[in-house]
Scaffold this motif. Structure first.
Motif, mmCIF file in Angstrom:
data_model
loop_
_atom_site.group_PDB
_atom_site.id
_atom_site.type_symbol
_atom_site.label_atom_id
_atom_site.label_comp_id
_atom_site.label_asym_id
_atom_site.label_seq_id
_atom_site.Cartn_x
_atom_site.Cartn_y
_atom_site.Cartn_z
ATOM 1 N N SER A 44 42.101 14.289 15.149
ATOM 2 C CA SER A 44 42.204 12.824 15.194
ATOM 3 C C SER A 44 40.817 12.233 15.344
ATOM 4 O O SER A 44 39.979 12.773 16.064
ATOM 5 N N THR A 45 40.579 11.122 14.676
ATOM 6 C CA THR A 45 39.351 10.348 14.886
ATOM 7 C C THR A 45 39.720 9.011 15.529
ATOM 8 O O THR A 45 39.322 8.714 16.656
ATOM 9 N N ARG A 46 40.519 8.194 14.815
ATOM 10 C CA ARG A 46 40.839 6.841 15.278
ATOM 11 C C ARG A 46 41.713 6.826 16.525
ATOM 12 O O ARG A 46 41.429 6.088 17.472
ATOM 13 N N THR A 47 42.785 7.592 16.513
ATOM 14 C CA THR A 47 43.760 7.469 17.608
ATOM 15 C C THR A 47 43.130 7.937 18.918
ATOM 16 O O THR A 47 43.222 7.266 19.944
ATOM 17 N N ARG A 95 49.614 13.929 20.804
ATOM 18 C CA ARG A 95 49.737 14.138 19.346
ATOM 19 C C ARG A 95 50.156 15.577 19.118
ATOM 20 O O ARG A 95 49.498 16.501 19.614
ATOM 21 N N HIS A 122 54.688 7.849 13.696
ATOM 22 C CA HIS A 122 53.352 7.408 14.150
ATOM 23 C C HIS A 122 53.455 5.951 14.617
ATOM 24 O O HIS A 122 52.958 5.027 13.971
ATOM 25 N N GLN A 125 50.313 3.542 15.026
ATOM 26 C CA GLN A 125 49.776 3.062 13.752
ATOM 27 C C GLN A 125 50.608 1.876 13.247
ATOM 28 O O GLN A 125 50.064 0.871 12.779
ATOM 29 N N LEU A 250 44.097 5.690 7.124
ATOM 30 C CA LEU A 250 42.961 6.611 7.162
ATOM 31 C C LEU A 250 43.303 7.815 8.065
ATOM 32 O O LEU A 250 44.050 7.640 9.006
HETATM 33 N N1 CP Z 1 45.201 6.765 11.422
HETATM 34 C C1 CP Z 1 45.058 7.729 12.348
HETATM 35 O O1 CP Z 1 45.938 7.995 13.161
HETATM 36 O O2 CP Z 1 43.849 8.345 12.294
HETATM 37 P P1 CP Z 1 43.421 9.633 13.097
HETATM 38 O O3 CP Z 1 44.227 10.780 12.565
HETATM 39 O O4 CP Z 1 41.959 9.785 12.826
HETATM 40 O O5 CP Z 1 43.722 9.413 14.559
#
Ligand code: CP
Ligand code: NVA
Length: 290
Positions: A44-47, A95, A122, A125, A250
């Protein structure tokens, strides 16, 4: 006990509260003395980052729990693992590769738990994307959302969340075999329509063209070829009107589900979506904490 495993855990009032909190929240000290565990069994980056920064901004502490280092991976049970975690932690953000693990965690953790993405759902999101749509169009009602590609976790939660908007529809363009295989787990209703061939007239009415990777982290099967005709490219976007936008949660696989011209183009609001993950996480955390 509040929980957010799926959007269906919320009622209209909960959803409205989260969106209102997200819209009005500054950096209040809402999470003082709260310890929040973050378990990311998958990348994961954003979450991950939006939870970490959001918790910092609300004066809480987050603890990165490395899934692979837990004794759960040796012989300890889910029951013991999550019961013990609830002795230390106030909330858990999880996650996972398998939604059933999330349900087990909820059963034994005994404190609020948030799904940070599972194989089927999700919700964070979907809430954030509703916030972004409202920011862009001033309303969540009477919108036409066009979804192109796979029937995955992001679509599952999108379909659930539009129940909180009035007269907003989702037209899903996907492969018929994928539809037949997946439809039973989706909570379908009259506002969701499926199409197996591109229909220019329907796409031209879209306020938002949305997609996600054709092959998700959990997928064993590569769907790139099966779904290639649903790529969002200039040809698709040229059907839409001046106000319509392109959205993608993304990470994107550029050249697969979306062309570079579209994701970098002027209709693309993917960065606003990413930025709003932080705003929405704080709305969710406030809803959980009061
Ligand atoms: N959109 C999203 O959940 O991105 P990550 O997988 O980077 O968290
Ligand atoms: N459907 C994607 C979403 C990533 C945020 C996946 O599960 O890999």
């Amino acid at each position: 006990m509040k929980k957010l495993l799926n959007i269906s855990d919320l009622n209209q009032n909960d959803f409205d509260e989260i969106i209102n909190y997200a819209e009005s929240l500054g950096n209040e000290k809402l999470l003082t003395n709260k310890n929040i565990g973050l378990i990311f069994e998958k990348n994961s980056t954003r979450t991950r980052l939006s939870f970490q920064v959001g918790i910092n901004q609300l004066n809480g502490n987050y603890i990165d729990v490395r899934f692979e280092e837990l004794n759960l991976n040796r012989f300890e049970s889910y029951e013991d693992t999550f019961e013990v975690m609830s002795c230390y932690l106030d909330y858990l953000v999880f996650r996972t590769t398998d939604h059933k693990k999330l349900e087990l965690a909820y059963k034994f953790f005994k404190k609020p738990i948030i799904n940070a993405l599972s194989d089927i759902s999700h919700p964070c999101q979907a809430i954030s994307d509703m916030y972004t749509l409202k920011e862009r169009f001033g309303t969540l009602n009477n919108l036409n959302i066009i979804w192109m590609g796979d029937m995955n976790n992001v679509l599952f939660s999108l379909i659930e969340v539009i129940a909180f908007a009035k007269n907003t529809k989702v037209d899903v363009f996907t492969d018929e075999k994928i539809f037949l295989k997946s439809k039973d787990i989706f909570n379908l209703n009259d506002n969701i329509n499926f199409h197996f061939e591109i229909n220019e007239s329907i796409i031209s009415k879209g306020n938002c063209i949305m997609t996600d990777v054709f092959t998700s982290m959990n997928d064993k099967e590569d769907k790139e070829n099966t779904l290639s005709k649903f790529q969002v490219n200039d040809q698709i976007m040229s059907l839409t009107n001046d106000e319509s936008v392109f959205m993608h949660c993304l990470p994107a696989k550029i050249g697969s589900e979306v062309s570079e011209d579209v994701i970098k183009g002027e209709k693309s609001i993917v960065l606003a979506q990413a930025r709003n993950r932080l705003v929405a996480q704080k709305g969710i955390l406030k809803w959980l904490s009061i």
